[in-house]
Design a protein around this motif. Structure first.
Motif, PDB file in Angstrom:
ATOM      1  N   ALA A   1       8.090  23.477 -15.892  1.00  0.00           N
ATOM      2  CA  ALA A   1       9.070  23.505 -16.981  1.00  0.00           C
ATOM      3  C   ALA A   1       8.455  24.113 -18.235  1.00  0.00           C
ATOM      4  N   TYR A   2       7.211  23.801 -18.511  1.00  0.00           N
ATOM      5  CA  TYR A   2       6.527  24.360 -19.680  1.00  0.00           C
ATOM      6  C   TYR A   2       6.419  25.879 -19.569  1.00  0.00           C
ATOM      7  N   ARG A   3       6.129  26.350 -18.371  1.00  0.00           N
ATOM      8  CA  ARG A   3       5.987  27.804 -18.152  1.00  0.00           C
ATOM      9  C   ARG A   3       7.326  28.517 -17.978  1.00  0.00           C
ATOM     10  N   GLY A   4       8.411  27.770 -17.815  1.00  0.00           N
ATOM     11  CA  GLY A   4       9.725  28.387 -17.643  1.00  0.00           C
ATOM     12  C   GLY A   4      10.046  28.758 -16.210  1.00  0.00           C
ATOM     13  N   VAL A   5       9.321  28.198 -15.265  1.00  0.00           N
ATOM     14  CA  VAL A   5       9.556  28.460 -13.845  1.00  0.00           C
ATOM     15  C   VAL A   5      10.418  27.318 -13.305  1.00  0.00           C
ATOM     16  N   PRO A   6      11.552  27.636 -12.675  1.00  0.00           N
ATOM     17  CA  PRO A   6      12.407  26.547 -12.179  1.00  0.00           C
ATOM     18  C   PRO A   6      11.722  25.745 -11.072  1.00  0.00           C
ATOM     19  N   MET A   7      12.025  24.457 -11.051  1.00  0.00           N
ATOM     20  CA  MET A   7      11.452  23.547 -10.046  1.00  0.00           C
ATOM     21  C   MET A   7      12.463  23.365  -8.932  1.00  0.00           C
ATOM     22  N   ARG A   8      12.080  23.778  -7.749  1.00  0.00           N
ATOM     23  CA  ARG A   8      12.932  23.586  -6.579  1.00  0.00           C
ATOM     24  C   ARG A   8      12.118  22.826  -5.547  1.00  0.00           C
ATOM     25  N   LEU A   9      12.572  21.618  -5.271  1.00  0.00           N
ATOM     26  CA  LEU A   9      11.865  20.769  -4.325  1.00  0.00           C
ATOM     27  C   LEU A   9      12.705  20.682  -3.061  1.00  0.00           C
ATOM     28  N   ALA A  10      12.335  21.455  -2.069  1.00  0.00           N
ATOM     29  CA  ALA A  10      13.054  21.464  -0.801  1.00  0.00           C
ATOM     30  C   ALA A  10      12.156  20.847   0.272  1.00  0.00           C
TER      31      ALA A  10
ATOM     32  N   ALA B   1       0.821  -1.214   0.000  1.00  0.00           N
ATOM     33  CA  ALA B   1       0.000   0.000   0.000  1.00  0.00           C
ATOM     34  C   ALA B   1       0.852   1.259   0.000  1.00  0.00           C
ATOM     35  N   LEU B   2       1.988   1.219   0.680  1.00  0.00           N
ATOM     36  CA  LEU B   2       2.858   2.397   0.746  1.00  0.00           C
ATOM     37  C   LEU B   2       3.451   2.712  -0.627  1.00  0.00           C
ATOM     38  N   ALA B   3       3.718   1.682  -1.419  1.00  0.00           N
ATOM     39  CA  ALA B   3       4.236   1.906  -2.775  1.00  0.00           C
ATOM     40  C   ALA B   3       3.197   2.615  -3.631  1.00  0.00           C
ATOM     41  N   VAL B   4       1.929   2.254  -3.466  1.00  0.00           N
ATOM     42  CA  VAL B   4       0.874   2.904  -4.247  1.00  0.00           C
ATOM     43  C   VAL B   4       0.769   4.376  -3.859  1.00  0.00           C
ATOM     44  N   VAL B   5       0.919   4.681  -2.577  1.00  0.00           N
ATOM     45  CA  VAL B   5       0.950   6.080  -2.148  1.00  0.00           C
ATOM     46  C   VAL B   5       2.145   6.785  -2.796  1.00  0.00           C
ATOM     47  N   GLY B   6       3.275   6.105  -2.852  1.00  0.00           N
ATOM     48  CA  GLY B   6       4.454   6.679  -3.508  1.00  0.00           C
ATOM     49  C   GLY B   6       4.225   6.952  -4.979  1.00  0.00           C
ATOM     50  N   TYR B   7       3.491   6.062  -5.673  1.00  0.00           N
ATOM     51  CA  TYR B   7       3.172   6.307  -7.082  1.00  0.00           C
ATOM     52  C   TYR B   7       2.359   7.599  -7.222  1.00  0.00           C
ATOM     53  N   GLY B   8       1.409   7.779  -6.317  1.00  0.00           N
ATOM     54  CA  GLY B   8       0.584   8.992  -6.359  1.00  0.00           C
ATOM     55  C   GLY B   8       1.388  10.249  -6.104  1.00  0.00           C
ATOM     56  N   VAL B   9       2.273  10.198  -5.112  1.00  0.00           N
ATOM     57  CA  VAL B   9       3.117  11.364  -4.810  1.00  0.00           C
ATOM     58  C   VAL B   9       4.016  11.673  -6.005  1.00  0.00           C
ATOM     59  N   PHE B  10       4.599  10.632  -6.590  1.00  0.00           N
ATOM     60  CA  PHE B  10       5.448  10.848  -7.760  1.00  0.00           C
ATOM     61  C   PHE B  10       4.655  11.465  -8.905  1.00  0.00           C
ATOM     62  N   ALA B  11       3.435  10.991  -9.128  1.00  0.00           N
ATOM     63  CA  ALA B  11       2.616  11.531 -10.217  1.00  0.00           C
ATOM     64  C   ALA B  11       2.339  13.014 -10.014  1.00  0.00           C
ATOM     65  N   VAL B  12       2.026  13.415  -8.782  1.00  0.00           N
ATOM     66  CA  VAL B  12       1.753  14.833  -8.502  1.00  0.00           C
ATOM     67  C   VAL B  12       3.010  15.671  -8.740  1.00  0.00           C
ATOM     68  N   VAL B  13       4.158  15.209  -8.239  1.00  0.00           N
ATOM     69  CA  VAL B  13       5.405  15.952  -8.420  1.00  0.00           C
ATOM     70  C   VAL B  13       5.777  16.015  -9.900  1.00  0.00           C
ATOM     71  N   ALA B  14       5.571  14.925 -10.636  1.00  0.00           N
ATOM     72  CA  ALA B  14       5.913  14.916 -12.066  1.00  0.00           C
ATOM     73  C   ALA B  14       5.047  15.895 -12.852  1.00  0.00           C
ATOM     74  N   VAL B  15       3.747  15.941 -12.562  1.00  0.00           N
ATOM     75  CA  VAL B  15       2.868  16.889 -13.259  1.00  0.00           C
ATOM     76  C   VAL B  15       3.257  18.319 -12.921  1.00  0.00           C
ATOM     77  N   LEU B  16       3.540  18.577 -11.648  1.00  0.00           N
ATOM     78  CA  LEU B  16       3.973  19.913 -11.238  1.00  0.00           C
ATOM     79  C   LEU B  16       5.267  20.297 -11.940  1.00  0.00           C
ATOM     80  N   TRP B  17       6.210  19.364 -12.028  1.00  0.00           N
ATOM     81  CA  TRP B  17       7.488  19.601 -12.699  1.00  0.00           C
ATOM     82  C   TRP B  17       7.264  19.916 -14.182  1.00  0.00           C
ATOM     83  N   LEU B  18       6.410  19.144 -14.843  1.00  0.00           N
ATOM     84  CA  LEU B  18       6.121  19.390 -16.269  1.00  0.00           C
ATOM     85  C   LEU B  18       5.485  20.758 -16.495  1.00  0.00           C
ATOM     86  N   VAL B  19       4.511  21.118 -15.673  1.00  0.00           N
ATOM     87  CA  VAL B  19       3.828  22.398 -15.832  1.00  0.00           C
ATOM     88  C   VAL B  19       4.803  23.543 -15.606  1.00  0.00           C
TER      89      VAL B  19
END
Length: 194
Positions: free
Chosen positions: A155-164, A135-153
């Motif tokens: 990058a598309y807009r030209g705003v640097p991604m800083r994950l602290a 179950a924890l891996a499935v939660v990790g898939y969801g977290v990764f999906a959210v971060v990946a979409v945020l990163w793509l958006v």
């Protein structure tokens, strides 16, 4: 207006520190004297004397949209390829993947045990089986999906991604992993075991 020799040395020292000489120069080297000395702006580090400026480096030209999207798209392609491989090669059949060393030598399920079976079920769209395997891996898939979409958006807009991630979040993640490991190895937590 006549200016005494001491005032002239002070003014010269305020504009050019290397011009200050004598014992009084050490005392008055950084002293602001008169309105013209107060008007001298502070110099950046590495400037030859106060009030001078260091030539600035021109800003880098903006990167193209394709170049900005390269890293997030390549990362997503790698993750999709990994899921496609695990989806094609069934981890439920022995011999395809190595056995977890902790499980093999101690019989204890680690937080990652069942992760490949979870990914296989997830790749086939079987969410209940994926949750049952890890179950924890499935939660990790969801977290990764959210971060990946945020990163793509971004990058598309030209705003640097800083994950602290603050240190207390890392402690919280570690506590969740430890608690998940403990519960899935106890009799009442057998539902979390793969």
């Amino acid at each position: 207006m006549a200016v005494g020799p001491e005032v002239a040395v002070r003014r010269e020292a305020a504009v050019r520190p290397e011009a200050a000489v004598g014992p009084e120069a050490a005392v008055h080297r950084n002293a602001a004297v008169g309105p013209e000395a107060a008007a001298v702006p502070p110099s950046p580090p590495g400037a030859p004397w106060p009030g001078s400026s260091v030539p600035s480096v021109p800003p880098a030209p903006p990167r193209s949209r394709a170049r900005r999207l390269l890293a997030p798209v390549a990362t997503l392609a790698g993750v999709v390829a990994a899921f496609a491989y695990v989806g094609a090669v069934d981890p439920n059949e022995p011999g395809h993947y190595p056995v977890c060393p902790l499980l093999r030598f101690t019989g204890v399920y680690c937080p990652g045990c069942g992760g490949l079976r979870s990914a296989h079920a997830f790749a086939h769209g079987d969410l209940p089986a994926a949750l049952g395997a890890n179950a924890l891996a499935v939660v990790g898939y969801g977290v990764f999906a959210v971060v990946a979409v945020l990163w793509l958006v971004r990058a598309y807009r030209g705003v640097p991604m800083r994950l602290a991630v603050p240190p207390n979040w890392w402690w919280g993640i570690g506590a969740v992993l430890a608690l998940f490991t403990l519960v899935r190895n106890l009799p009442f937590g057998s539902a979390l075991a793969p």
